[in-house]
Design an enzyme around this catalytic site. Sequence first.
Site, short mmCIF file in Angstrom:
data_model
loop_
_atom_site.label_atom_id
_atom_site.label_comp_id
_atom_site.label_asym_id
_atom_site.label_seq_id
_atom_site.Cartn_x
_atom_site.Cartn_y
_atom_site.Cartn_z
N GLY A 1 -2.50 -0.09 -10.38
CA GLY A 1 -1.70 -0.07 -9.16
C GLY A 1 -2.34 0.74 -8.05
N GLY B 1 0.06 3.16 -1.99
CA GLY B 1 0.84 4.32 -2.38
C GLY B 1 0.08 5.42 -3.08
CE1 TYR C 1 10.30 2.85 -11.64
CE2 TYR C 1 12.02 4.51 -11.37
CZ TYR C 1 10.70 4.11 -11.24
OH TYR C 1 9.78 5.00 -10.73
#
Length: 336
Positions: free
Chosen positions: A11, A15, A191
């Site tokens: 990822g 971010g 989550y």
Amino acid sequence: MEQQKTVMITGASSGVGLNAARALADQGWHVVMACRDLGKAERAAQAIAMPAGSYSLLPLDLASLASVRQAVADFRALGRSLEALVCNAAVYYPLEKQPLYSTDGYEISVATNHLGHFLLANLLLPDLQASPAADKRLVILGTVTANPKELGGKIPIPAPPDLGNLQGFEAGFKAPIAMINGKQFKPGKAYKDSKLCNVLTMRELHRRYHQSTGLIFSSLYPGCVADTPLFRHHFKAFQTIFPWFQKNITGGYVTQKLAGERVAAAVADPALAESGIYWSWGNRQQPGRRSFAQEISNEAQDDAKARKLWDLSAKLVGLDHPPSQPLPATAASLED
């Protein structure tokens, strides 16, 4: 001359992951940016001014177990040693009324955040062990929302994390099952549960492998990155109000750059070279704040649950079958 160290970050196209990639590249590391969208990753690397030659792009969709296995094969084809793995990528779908499922048939947030990383970490353990470097680390990002012992984790909305007795995993975790405890689907809780699994996995990695391999396993909460792309599936109003609230009311706001630097510290700082630790910088941020070992929840400290989660996760990702690619000879020494 010391060999250049290599870190894989999942990822890393936005971010915290992207900023961690830049921070480590600035320290001389070669960063393998493992992402779903390589075009986006390349644009992001250029936008953040990653030094030329400091990174490679690797296709990886953590929601696909086949993609994870292929990514391991693709990494080995690069011919690089591996000194660190950062399991950073995560998805969060708080507004979904019905569960979304991965290509393998598992609820998408647990499939991506936990199961994909669980398989990736296990398959790359021999690569980490084979590196000649003395300091080798596997870092898994946590979150304050999955730890009721932290101020930010005490808010029981939508529901606190709770894996139960892993009934959903025991039953195969296929539709209509969407929660690890086998109960009614709650997207926000799914989550939190997946991130609790991340910490349990880190602790079980430490228990199984640290003493025999010297590998360092840790997790961290880098602070409240309130404007992270993780929230892109939330209400637009939330995406505006939440950062303002964290900046002006709680004082917990952390920039993506600072969070990335903290991830880089977990990878490379000698002061954080301790295994089995969940690092935190606290809920209220002050300049120059130092990291500390954060107490984790009672459930995250449950060794029996960590072992059961490991065994059931291994079954769900197919680790009880021969891997699609042969592992290095050092894999034999990793058996528990």
